[in-house]
Each structure stands twice: as C-alpha cells, then as structure tokens.
Design an enzyme around this catalytic site. Structure first.
Site, PDB file in Angstrom:
ATOM      1  N   GLU A   3       7.602   2.330  -3.131  1.00  0.00           N
ATOM      2  CA  GLU A   3       6.520   2.771  -2.258  1.00  0.00           C
ATOM      3  C   GLU A   3       5.224   2.051  -2.629  1.00  0.00           C
ATOM      4  O   GLU A   3       4.519   2.488  -3.546  1.00  0.00           O
ATOM      5  CB  GLU A   3       6.298   4.267  -2.421  1.00  0.00           C
ATOM      6  N   HIS A  56       5.599   9.841  -8.452  1.00  0.00           N
ATOM      7  CA  HIS A  56       4.957   9.408  -7.204  1.00  0.00           C
ATOM      8  C   HIS A  56       3.588   8.805  -7.523  1.00  0.00           C
ATOM      9  O   HIS A  56       2.905   9.262  -8.442  1.00  0.00           O
ATOM     10  CB  HIS A  56       4.799  10.604  -6.259  1.00  0.00           C
TER      11      HIS A  56
HETATM   12  P1  PGA Z   1       3.750   8.670   3.988  1.00  0.00           P
HETATM   13  O1  PGA Z   1       4.026   9.129   2.486  1.00  0.00           O
HETATM   14  O2  PGA Z   1       5.057   8.638   4.694  1.00  0.00           O
HETATM   15  O3  PGA Z   1       2.826   9.706   4.501  1.00  0.00           O
HETATM   16  O4  PGA Z   1       3.110   7.319   3.916  1.00  0.00           O
HETATM   17  C1  PGA Z   1       5.034   8.544   1.751  1.00  0.00           C
HETATM   18  C2  PGA Z   1       5.020   9.091   0.365  1.00  0.00           C
HETATM   19  O5  PGA Z   1       4.100   9.763  -0.052  1.00  0.00           O
HETATM   20  O6  PGA Z   1       5.939   8.847  -0.372  1.00  0.00           O
END
Ligand code: PGA
Length: 224
Positions: free
Chosen positions: A150, A95
């Site tokens: 992401e 992540h």
């Molecule tokens: P969020 O987080 O939905 O709060 O933007 C997504 C993530 O951390 O993968």
C-alpha cells in the site's frame, strides 16, 4: 476462490452501522462467492459483525486492524491476540497510518506477527515499500501469510498506483518473501479493482474508504 478482498473499516463502524452493512450486503449474497472476503472492523464492532454474519449465513471471514504487541497483562488499553482470536481469524498489522501516527516500527510489527501466529490469527502485514518486507524477513524470518502493498501516496487519496507498478512491486516483495500472497491497497474502487486483480503477482485487494459503504463494496464484487 479467484481473489482475496479485504475490507478495512478504519476508525468507523458503530454497532448500528455494522448491522446495516451486513443487512445490505446480504441482499446480494451471490456476489460474495466471487472472492474470499475478509472484513476488518474496529474491535468494538467485532461482536455485532460476527453475530450478523452468522445470522445471515454469509461467507465472510472476520479480521481486525491491529493486535497488542504484548501477550497479556498490565498494558492499559491494549487488546491481546488471544482476545482477538475469540472473534477473528485475520489481523492487519503495520498499516502505514499506524506506522506514521503511532510510531509503529518494523520491530513492533514483527512482535505482533509472532503473537498473531501463536494464537492462530493469519497476519496481513501492510507495507508501503519493499524495505519493510525485507525488515519483516530479517526480524521475523520466513513468512507465508498475506502482505498488502500500500503506497502512502495512494491511501485515501483517490490516486491509486498503476496496476503495472503494483504488480512490479509485488514481484519484488515475492522475491524476498517467496511464500507470501501479495495484495494491493490504496484508493481501490469498483472501477479500478479489476486492473489490480488481473495482475500476475497480485492475489487481491485491500479496500478502505470504498468498502465502508455496502453499495460501494458490492460494486467492487459486481465488476470483478
Ligand atoms: P483506501 O484505504 O482504500 O481508503 O485508500 C486503503 C487502506 O487504508 O489500506
């Protein structure tokens, strides 16, 4: 199963909150059938989540947000893939918060992928740019599990990528990792989730903030 919905609780989720979350979600059990749901709490809530999900007979898969890059031994504070596998079937790796705050490199992520697979955990590798998918391919080889695209600007900001751009990037990732299923993550909520789910190259969404609260989580399913 029409789409995959991953809920990441980040650094939140006491045992009390976990039980409460399951209790609330269980009230709308029928909604859960709309997606393949994977919930990733902190390690400390795994036991409570597993027990509550089983007690309510909910179709929820259990995951975690990390695993040690070491298989076992003298690594204070680490939790191994074998230990995680006692509870979970999925593990999020790489992540962007871990890459940035804890210096996780592509090499470390690849080591973790290897161990996760050794212990039958399905990796969900988070990438914020196509180069990280390329690095995964170079370091790990063929990859037929889950990738969450992401973009950093979208995580926790309330400013998601557009579904069209996410679809395009997912397509680029699939050109590199042809067997992977790609999801989108970053400020997904009940209102915008559908736009991403509908995209050809996207198999689902990974939700942080808007999944910690059972009501918001259910809203995503209700609109799906
Ligand atoms: P969020 O987080 O939905 O709060 O933007 C997504 C993530 O951390 O993968």
């Amino acid at each position: 199963m029409s789409f995959i919905l991953i809920s990441s609780w980040k650094e939140t989720g006491s045992i009390k909150e976990t039980k409460e979350w399951v209790k609330n979600v269980a009230q709308e059990k029928a909604q859960l059938k709309k997606a393949k749901i994977i919930v990733c709490p902190p390690f400390t809530a795994l036991s409570a989540l597993t027990e509550s999900v089983a007690a309510n007979n909910l179709p929820i898969n259990i995951g975690t947000q990390d695993v040690s890059r070491f298989e076992e031994g003298k690594h204070t504070g680490e939790v191994s893939a074998a230990m995680v596998a006692e509870f979970a079937k999925y593990v999020m790796l790489g992540h962007s918060e871990r890459r940035t705050e804890l210096g996780e490199t592509d090499e470390i992520v690849a080591q973790k992928v290897k161990l996760a697979k050794k212990y039958n955990l399905t990796p969900i590798v988070c990438v914020s740019k196509v180069e990280q998918a390329e690095a995964l391919k170079n370091l790990f080889g063929e990859f037929d599990d889950l990738i969450a695209y992401e973009p950093v600007f979208a995580i926790g900001t309330g400013n998601p990528d557009t579904p069209q751009n996410a679809n395009e990037v997912a397509g680029n990732i699939k050109e590199i990792l042809s067997k992977a299923q790609v999801l989108y993550g970053g400020s997904v909520d009940g209102q915008n989730a559908n736009g991403f789910i509908e995209q050809k190259n996207l198999s689902g969404v990974l939700v942080g903030n808007r999944s910690l609260n059972a009501a918001f989580f259910l809203e995503i399913l209700r609109h799906a």
